[in-house]
Design a protein around this motif. Sequence first.
Motif, short mmCIF file in Angstrom:
data_model
loop_
_atom_site.label_atom_id
_atom_site.label_comp_id
_atom_site.label_asym_id
_atom_site.label_seq_id
_atom_site.Cartn_x
_atom_site.Cartn_y
_atom_site.Cartn_z
N LYS A 122 -5.98 3.35 -26.36
CA LYS A 122 -4.75 2.64 -26.72
C LYS A 122 -4.53 1.42 -25.81
O LYS A 122 -3.93 0.43 -26.22
CB LYS A 122 -3.57 3.61 -26.59
N LYS A 123 -5.06 1.54 -24.59
CA LYS A 123 -4.84 0.45 -23.63
C LYS A 123 -5.87 -0.67 -23.77
O LYS A 123 -5.79 -1.69 -23.08
CB LYS A 123 -4.89 1.02 -22.20
N SER A 124 -6.91 -0.45 -24.63
CA SER A 124 -7.94 -1.50 -24.77
C SER A 124 -7.32 -2.79 -25.26
O SER A 124 -6.53 -2.78 -26.23
CB SER A 124 -9.00 -1.07 -25.79
N PRO A 125 -7.69 -3.94 -24.64
CA PRO A 125 -7.09 -5.20 -25.06
C PRO A 125 -7.62 -5.64 -26.43
O PRO A 125 -8.74 -5.31 -26.81
CB PRO A 125 -7.51 -6.19 -23.96
N GLY A 126 -6.82 -6.37 -27.17
CA GLY A 126 -7.20 -6.96 -28.45
C GLY A 126 -7.42 -5.95 -29.56
O GLY A 126 -8.18 -6.22 -30.51
N LEU A 127 -6.80 -4.80 -29.47
CA LEU A 127 -6.99 -3.76 -30.48
C LEU A 127 -6.28 -4.16 -31.78
O LEU A 127 -5.12 -4.58 -31.74
CB LEU A 127 -6.36 -2.47 -29.94
N SER A 167 -4.58 0.63 -33.43
CA SER A 167 -3.62 1.11 -32.43
C SER A 167 -2.66 2.13 -33.07
O SER A 167 -2.27 3.11 -32.45
CB SER A 167 -2.93 -0.12 -31.85
N GLN A 178 -4.06 -3.95 -35.03
CA GLN A 178 -2.80 -3.20 -35.16
C GLN A 178 -3.02 -1.83 -35.84
O GLN A 178 -2.45 -0.82 -35.42
CB GLN A 178 -1.81 -4.03 -35.97
#
Length: 372
Positions: A182-187, A192, A189
Amino acid sequence: MIKEQPSGAEEVALRERVKELSCLYGIARIVARHDLSLEEILQCIVDQLPQAWQYPEIAFARIFLDEQSYTSPGFRGSSHRLKSAVIVDGRIRGTVEVCYPEENLKLDKGSFLKEEKKLIEAVAREVAFVVGGREAEMNRAKLNEQLQHAERLATIGILSAGVAHELNEPLGSILGYAQLAKKSPGLPQQASHDIEKIEIASLHAREIIRNLLLFARQTNSQKKTVNLNDVVREGLYFFSSRCEKFGVDLVHLLDPCLPDINADFAQMNQVLVNLVVNALQAMPDGGRLILQTKSFKHRVSLIVEDTGWGISEDVLEKLYIPFFTTKDVGEGTGLGLPVVHGIVTSHHGSLKVKSTVGQGTRFEVHLPALIS
Ligand code: ADP
């Protein structure tokens, strides 16, 4: 040999004695019938009673047992009566009476014989005997059923604790990785959103496992001196805002002289929370929640009462069966009450429920008080 004829008075006495013995014999035969319910037995006895009296054609009989009355056909109450108490296990549970209507006194019909006084006492003893016997039978059957239920619960407990342990680890990984992902950048929408669903589902599963372990009492229990008033006071702090949100009046009635108990505080808290959550779920449109503590003799009680939709007879029978729920997926796990039951039993207590559909439910937890 010449047989002496009985005199008139002797003949009457003899006739009365025969009637008395026939009555007792008739009652003994009714009592021995196992195909009849207690109510049917009492009705048969009361139907038969007037025949044993001096003036059977004008005599009426009535048996009272626990506020329930059984009467001979056409019964008319009268102050002119013979009455005897039905005493079961030292407690007066009712009466047996035979009466003549008042107007018959004028005709000198209506006086009772000495033997009839003894007879009514014998009948009352017989009624007490059958009531005591039937109740002992019922208690035995109930105990047997409880024993079977406890054995079933214990087996399910052992099995489910094993499964819960096995699941705990992989579930922890699922939850941990979902939270990391969930914290991965650029996920995107959508991704997420999906990960959030994984997280919610894992948390729900973790709750089930926690309950299962509690149910199987695999978590360590630390018993010490506890006052249930403190458990309720601590709970009130958490429940009050939830009650406000649901439009529920929260009332607490705490016994200021409540004796302590020997208990695990966290588990007592769990009992209260599980009962309160159920009560709140049963009052979606508001109502009243009463949390009460009281003591009686060497027992301390915690009572959780709601004015919710109540529990139907068929649901009442299944309340403590693990995974039994009437709620939607995500709303209930069917483990709340089995957990309560498990905790209360491990504290040598008992759990009682009274409920009326459409009016509400009252759960009573009774625990042994600490004797100081
Ligand atoms: P869950 O709440 O997860 O369904 P429980 O074991 O706590 O599991 O309860 C089992 C069932 O008992 C519930 O699904 C509900 O039908 C019924 N129940 C328990 N408490 C109450 C209550 N206070 N009012 C109405 N129904 C209740």
